[in-house]
Design an enzyme around this catalytic site. Structure first.
Site, short mmCIF file in Angstrom:
data_model
loop_
_atom_site.label_atom_id
_atom_site.label_comp_id
_atom_site.label_asym_id
_atom_site.label_seq_id
_atom_site.Cartn_x
_atom_site.Cartn_y
_atom_site.Cartn_z
N HIS A 133 2.65 24.13 -13.68
CA HIS A 133 4.14 22.35 -13.94
C HIS A 133 2.76 22.03 -14.99
CE1 HIS A 133 7.69 23.66 -12.67
NE2 HIS A 133 6.61 24.13 -11.89
N LYS A 574 15.90 13.71 -8.82
CA LYS A 574 16.37 13.19 -9.96
C LYS A 574 17.77 12.61 -10.36
CE LYS A 574 15.88 15.04 -13.78
NZ LYS A 574 16.15 15.43 -15.23
#
Length: 917
Positions: A133, A574
């Site tokens: 990532h 999130k």
């Protein structure tokens, strides 16, 4: 064994002193390197070397502090390993939580004997999965310099060196630091996928094999130390099982650069690296098999195999050379022939068709060695080689293929439209009932819609061509090396069954008279809180489907069928904040485990944990201990992302320690779940209320008018979106809009971390605790009493406290000063600061004391970083202000010229905080 408290305290203080002394030595070496390089202006600013001048620091301070933090991180890792060794000597090996001696002791305490322990270990199958990532900011060249420094640091610990020898070590360290100073530290060009893959291959091929040697030795020693017979362990085979996975070159969720061609090359690169690994290991083994034919009876089978392989090698010069050098040492001769054959395969020539063929030759070596009465040589030299063959095979790591459910929907729409299915082009918008009715009927047939050479275009070709890469790999190399087909954003049953339709089209389905099955496992990934809540209702019908049942049965053979289920820790956080997300994940695992049990299927949870606490990180053994009872079947997968790979595995001692935590933790957790009755978590009655209130507070902040504007100005998110840190875009769709939903969880967390808010890791918790205390004060006291005995809430609150301790109120205000609208700034800072104090004060009330007193080691590591970090943060704020001004004035060339300075700032702070996204 009860640990003497003074001894533990003494060891901790010894560790602190060792950190200070070793760091002072390395900073002195860094000062010598700066003098040598003509960088005397930076000498007064050397971190941890006295008082730093107040005036504006000169150019180069960012790099200086970044390297300083890299040295500090190295020192902390090395001291931690030294103190673990000292603790083992003073208190005993089972005093170290999470490692094999303690795990075997705890299993014995459950009433298990060696036979029952082996039954547990036979089911333990752990797989770290390396992913790339956009969180690893450092270049491979920098990590190579770090390894050189680390090796010198280890040498310097040897107490018997002379002054001359110590002087040589110091000179080598200064030289390495000179090189590091002049090595470009960050990616000025975005790294491509193959560079990321080469970095992962380095760990898999060059570092993990050595760590596995040590890990196996640690386990064997712990087994013997527990008084268990070694023969029982060896008869059980290679257990517990550790292997590796990778997403690099297979994860195409929001990553348009991961094409079918990239997946083909990724599989080839890993296969070549596997042959390199095996060739190297066989060479090392050959050097130790120097048994002479004059002193040992040589089995006829060994002589025959040498003749066969000499003939089959087809390279007369190499064969003659091996004969001339090793004819008198037949075991070494055969090893040389095996290595020559593997070397051919490194270059893509013919050789062993399967790992079993190679293992048959190794078994021939082992039998002859044992027959010559040299059982220890087999135990210590040949068995570890065969174990590595079993783990790495000809594939190195399993490659998963991940794609988003919406992308699959578009692919199916194109496929159905091309095949002339009525309304097929609108498949993505069909109601779930219509989709399921169509899929259930269509999947009864084995025939594809179109000829395998048909081109459809768009998403359909991308998915089908990828699957055809997997079909080709299976035809040449079998299933080894191929992981699962993972469906991110799984929201309904048709998202999973649709993959079977695409697999059938590409030839990835098998068929016989009894029905069809998929060659690879189809795995749901439940990410948002709503999806986690709905997940049992999706998994149950999926497990009932005939193709799923047949697929799982084919994979299981004679064992119990298993189904992998992936859980996302990033989007859930999130989406709803840390406490609600963790509770949703906990509750989801409980419900999914029951669903699996009801269907006679054991679940392998694949935990998509990120590198930060906000995205699921935290001490591995604590994480496992906090899993819901029954959720650990023995099979366990976990992502290792970005910079955490280097942090955990960049050196041998740390790699061995972290792999042992994984394996021993999985073993004791499996044993506990299997051999004890579930106990009600005393904090559980409070969690629905706390989760709901924390979610309300978190989402209220995100939905407050002006939040996006505040967020984009108070954090360096715009700089991160333009960074070259990883190959993958910061946004799923590639748009640079102002939508949090489209922003990946990694840059979301990274940006708050860089600005020292750490907001996703604590916001909402204080409001939840205050709501409980205000509405029912007696319940707050009851929660306080329950917390002492709650592994789950203890784990979550410990992680929240870590984030609070890492946040910095002064720096939050300084970053917030970048927000141009003063009223907007005040509105959001008032909300954030109030929640910060609320959360910290209420947690201190629950735990009866300040964090520093309860967790002195963490307090030490944070305190030592704070002064140089403040300098870096203030420089970053100035750079951000200037860079944004240039962007606003459309001075693109000047803004671009500034960007390397911005990237260096981001990287330096990430080094200091030891975290990114």
């Amino acid at each position: 064994m009860t640990e003497p408290q003074p001894t533990r305290e003494q060891l901790r203080l010894e560790g602190f002193e060792l950190i200070d002394d070793t760091l002072a030595f390395l900073i002195g070496c860094l000062g010598d390197a700066l003098k040598s390089l003509g960088e005397e202006a930076l000498l007064p600013y050397l971190p941890w070397s006295g008082t730093v001048p107040d005036q504006h620091p000169p150019e180069g301070t960012q790099q200086l502090y970044s390297i300083g933090f890299q040295l500090l991180n190295m020192v902390e890792e090395r001291v931690a390993a030294a103190i673990r060794r000292e603790r083992e000597k003073v208190i005993g090996p089972d005093s170290i939580r999470g490692l094999w001696p303690r795990a075997l002791r705890d299993m014995t305490a459950l009433g298990l004997g060696p036979k029952e322990i082996l039954e547990v270990l036979a089911d333990v199958d752990v797989q770290p999965v390396l992913t790339a990532h956009p969180t690893e900011a450092k270049r491979a060249s920098v990590r190579e310099r770090h390894r050189a420094l680390y090796e010198e640091l280890v040498r310097n610990e040897y107490p018997k060196y002379t002054d001359r020898e110590r002087h040589r070590i110091r000179e080598r360290i200064v030289t390495a630091l000179e090189t590091l100073w002049r090595t470009g530290e960050i990616h000025l060009v975005r790294p491509d996928i193959f560079r990321e893959l080469r970095d992962a291959i380095h760990y898999l091929r060059d570092l993990f094999p050595s760590a596995l040697n040590r890990l196996d030795l640690h386990f064997t020693e712990a087994w013997r130390g527990a008084g268990f017979p070694l023969e029982m362990l060896r008869a059980a085979g290679n257990i517990p099982r550790l292997s590796f996975g990778s997403w690099i070159g297979g994860d195409r969720d929001g990553h348009p650069l991961v094409t079918p061609e990239v997946t083909t090359k990724a599989l080839e690169m890993m296969r070549r690296a596997a042959f390199q690994l095996l060739k190297r290991e066989v060479d090392q083994t050959a050097g130790q098999l120097t048994l002479s034919r004059q002193l040992n009876e040589i089995p006829d089978s060994l002589e025959r195999r040498i003749d066969e392989m000499t003939f089959a090698l087809g390279e007369e010069e190499i064969a003659n050379d091996l004969h001339d050098r090793h004819h008198e040492e037949p075991w070494r001769h055969l090893c040389g022939l095996i290595a020559a054959r593997l070397q051919r395969q490194v270059h893509g020539k013919e050789g062993y068709k399967t790992p079993n063929e190679l293992d048959a030759d190794l078994e021939l070596l082992a039998n002859g060695i044992r027959g010559a009465g040299c059982a220890l040589i087999d135990e210590q030299i040949i068995r570890p080689l065969r174990q590595k063959l079993d783990i790495f095979g000809f594939h190195l790591a399993l490659l998963d293929v991940r794609q988003n459910s919406e992308f699959h929907d578009k692919a199916i729409s194109l496929l159905l439209a091309t095949a002339g299915i009525p309304e097929g082009d609108s498949y993505a918008t069909w109601p779930e009932e219509k989709r399921l009715a169509f899929l259930q009927e269509e999947l009864k047939s084995p025939r594809p819609f179109l000829h395998d050479t048909a081109r459809i275009g768009g998403e359909a070709d991308l998915v089908l061509d990828t699957y055809r890469v997997l079909v080709k790999h299976r035809a040449e190399w079998g299933d080894a090396g191929l992981g699962a087909l993972i469906v991110s954003m799984t929201r309904q049953l048709s998202d999973l069954l649709g993959v079977f339709l695409l697999a059938r089209e590409a030839g990835l389905m098998e068929h016989d008279a009894e029905g069809s099955w998929c060659a690879l496992e189809v795995v749901p990934l439940f990410e948002t809180m709503d999806d986690l809540d709905r997940s049992p209702g999706i998994l149950g019908p999926f497990l009932d489907h005939p193709i799923t049942q047949r697929t799982n049965a084919e994979r299981a053979g004679t064992g119990k069928p298993s189904q992998q289920v992936m859980l996302g820790y990033s989007d859930s956080n999130k989406d709803c904040g840390i406490l609600a997300a963790q509770w949703a994940l906990h509750r989801g695992q409980e419900a999914l485990t029951k669903t699996g049990n009801d269907h006679g299927v054991k679940l392998c949870f694949f935990h998509g944990r990120g590198g930060t606490i906000s995205r699921g990180a935290g001490p591995t053994h604590w994480f496992m201990a906090a899993l819901p009872h029954g959720a650990m079947s023995g099979e366990f997968r976990m992502t290792e992302q970005g910079e955490t790979i280097a942090q955990k595995y960049a050196n041998l001692a740390n790699a061995t320690y972290n792999l042992e935590l994984l394996l021993a933790g999985a073993a004791i957790t499996t044993a506990t779940h299997r051999h004890t009755e579930p106990k009600a978590d005393p904090a559980e009655p409070f969690l629905p209320f706390l989760a709901e209130k924390s979610q309300q507070a978190y989402q209220s902040l995100l939905r407050t008018e002006g939040f996006i504007e505040f967020y984009r100005q108070a954090t360096p998110i715009d700089a991160l979106e333009n960074s070259r840190i990883g190959s993958r875009p910061a946004r799923r769709t590639g748009k640079k809009g102002h939508s949090i939903a489209d922003l990946r969880a990694i840059p979301w967390v990274f940006s708050w971390t860089q600005a020292r808010f750490y907001l996703p890791g604590w916001f909402g918790v204080g409001s939840a605790l205050e709501a409980l205390q205000t509405t029912t004060p007696g319940e707050f006291q009851a929660l306080k009493d329950a917390l002492r005995h709650s592994t789950f809430l203890g784990y979550v609150f410990t992680n929240v406290e870590t984030n609070l301790a890492s946040a910095n109120l002064d720096l939050m205000h300084e970053y917030a000063a970048l927000v141009e609208d003063a009223a907007l700034r005040k509105k959001f800072m008032d909300l954030i600061v109030a929640e910060f104090h609320r959360t910290r004060n209420l947690l201190e009330s629950l735990y009866d004391g300040h964090l520093d007193a309860r967790r002195p080691r963490m307090a030490k590591t944070l305190a030592i970083r704070e002064a140089p970090l403040k300098t870096l943060h203030r420089q970053q704020i100035a750079i951000l202000r200037e860079w944004r001004g240039l962007v606003a004035d459309e001075k693109e060339a000047e803004a671009e010229a500034m960007f390397p300075k911005m990237l260096l700032s981001i990287n330096a702070i990430a080094s200091g905080l030891r975290t990114t996204g």
